[in-house]
Scaffold this motif. Structure first.
Motif, short mmCIF file in Angstrom:
data_model
loop_
_atom_site.label_atom_id
_atom_site.label_comp_id
_atom_site.label_asym_id
_atom_site.label_seq_id
_atom_site.Cartn_x
_atom_site.Cartn_y
_atom_site.Cartn_z
N ASP A 87 5.72 11.30 -5.39
CA ASP A 87 4.34 11.66 -5.70
C ASP A 87 3.41 11.33 -4.54
N ARG A 90 3.87 13.94 -1.74
CA ARG A 90 3.23 15.23 -2.01
C ARG A 90 1.74 15.19 -1.67
N LEU A 91 1.15 14.01 -1.69
CA LEU A 91 -0.27 13.89 -1.37
C LEU A 91 -0.54 13.92 0.13
N THR A 199 5.01 3.32 -9.46
CA THR A 199 5.77 4.53 -9.16
C THR A 199 5.55 5.58 -10.25
N GLY A 200 5.61 6.82 -9.83
CA GLY A 200 5.43 7.92 -10.77
C GLY A 200 3.99 8.31 -10.99
N SER A 201 3.04 7.59 -10.39
CA SER A 201 1.64 7.93 -10.56
C SER A 201 1.26 9.07 -9.61
N PRO A 202 0.55 10.09 -10.10
CA PRO A 202 0.15 11.20 -9.22
C PRO A 202 -1.16 10.93 -8.49
N PHE A 203 -1.77 9.76 -8.72
CA PHE A 203 -3.09 9.48 -8.15
C PHE A 203 -2.93 8.71 -6.84
#
Length: 309
Positions: A87, A90-91, A199-203
């Motif tokens: 994630d 991707r940012l 982990t797993g946070s999209p922010f």
């Protein structure tokens, strides 16, 4: 005819008196002065109660293969980055640089516990890019078992910057344990057995290094990388990757803990008795002088008579 001693034994003499006499009052006073002052002396001499103690233990440390790297490539805020968190990657967009990673954990003394981590990252760069500073976060599983059982997730943070662009950063240090408060002497301590990074946070805020370190330093138990001499190597060839070489040792730790009840009593008893012996010797001689010389009137009654042979 010459005589010589062939045998001897002590004579036991009991000194008796009524209840309400000066001799009785004297015995009570001697009893109090014998047993109470040593307690006060031991208590006031700092260290009567053992409030904190230490022991040594080789921790069980395992690298979690979780990393987050940020490298500054200029003065206008340009950077390259990479992590093991999809994630976060991707940012990054065009700032993402996927390095070649080599990881090796060694057990040099063959005791079943890893003693060292060897880590190498080769970060690809464009021809015009230069690295001026690097930040690298590594996560570990950290466990202790000798007294209280500690199971937690910890981290090491590597940071170095220079006014001259570099080609390689070499780090060689120890992963040390830092305690805010002593551990209990037994039980399970697993409050920090959670991921250091969300982990797993999209922010993007979940991967902000300042926020991660702020939350991490608020813990009572943390680890840090003790590395007094990082080596910054300059002179990178065109299109050559930037190298990060890290050697992280897992040394023997001195653990601070709160002693249990019986350990506290054992320590306090030693302090008390060591002072009590002096008072027993002193007041025993005082009582012997007082009663043998009848300073206070009593009735001596021999229990065993000495026989002359």
């Amino acid at each position: 005819m010459a005589f010589y001693e062939v045998y001897s034994h002590p004579a036991l003499i009991r000194y008796k008196t009524n209840v309400c006499t000066r001799a009785t009052l004297f015995v009570l006073m001697v009893f109090c002065l014998t047993y109470i002052p040593p307690l006060l002396v031991a208590y006031k001499s700092q260290g009567f109660w053992l409030k904190r103690s230490t022991y040594e233990e080789q921790p069980v440390v395992q690298f979690q293969y979780q990393m987050l790297m940020i490298g500054a490539t200029g003065t206008a805020g340009e950077f390259v980055a990479w992590s093991t968190f999809p994630d976060f990657n991707r940012l990054l967009g065009s700032n993402l640089r996927i390095p070649a990673v080599s990881v090796k954990e060694e057990d040099s003394n063959q005791d079943g516990k890893s003693d060292r981590l060897r880590l190498q990252l080769s970060v690809p760069l464009k021809a015009e890019e230069q690295i001026y500073s690097i930040q690298l976060l590594l996560t570990f599983s950290y466990q202790l078992f000798r007294m209280s059982t500690v199971v937690m997730q910890s981290m090491a943070f590597i940071q170095h910057s220079s006014s001259v662009p570099g080609s390689q950063l070499f780090i060689n240090g120890d992963l040390r344990l830092h305690q805010q408060i002593p551990l209990p002497h037994r039980g399970l301590h697993a409050a920090y057995n959670v991921s250091v990074v969300e982990t797993g946070s999209p922010f993007a805020t979940s991967y902000d290094l300042a926020s991660i370190i702020r939350a991490y330093q608020a813990r009572n138990l943390t680890t840090y990388l003790s590395c007094p001499t990082p080596v910054w190597i300059i002179g990178r060839a065109v299109n050559a990757p930037f190298q990060i070489n890290a050697e992280v040792r897992y040394p023997l730790e001195t653990i601070s803990y709160r002693p249990g009840f019986w350990e506290m009593i054992k320590f306090a008893w030693i302090q008390y008795v060591s002072v009590l012996l002096v008072f027993l010797w002193l007041f025993n001689h005082i009582q012997t002088f007082v009663f043998q010389n009848q300073v206070l009137p009593t009735v001596p009654k021999p229990l065993l008579k000495t026989h002359t042979q």
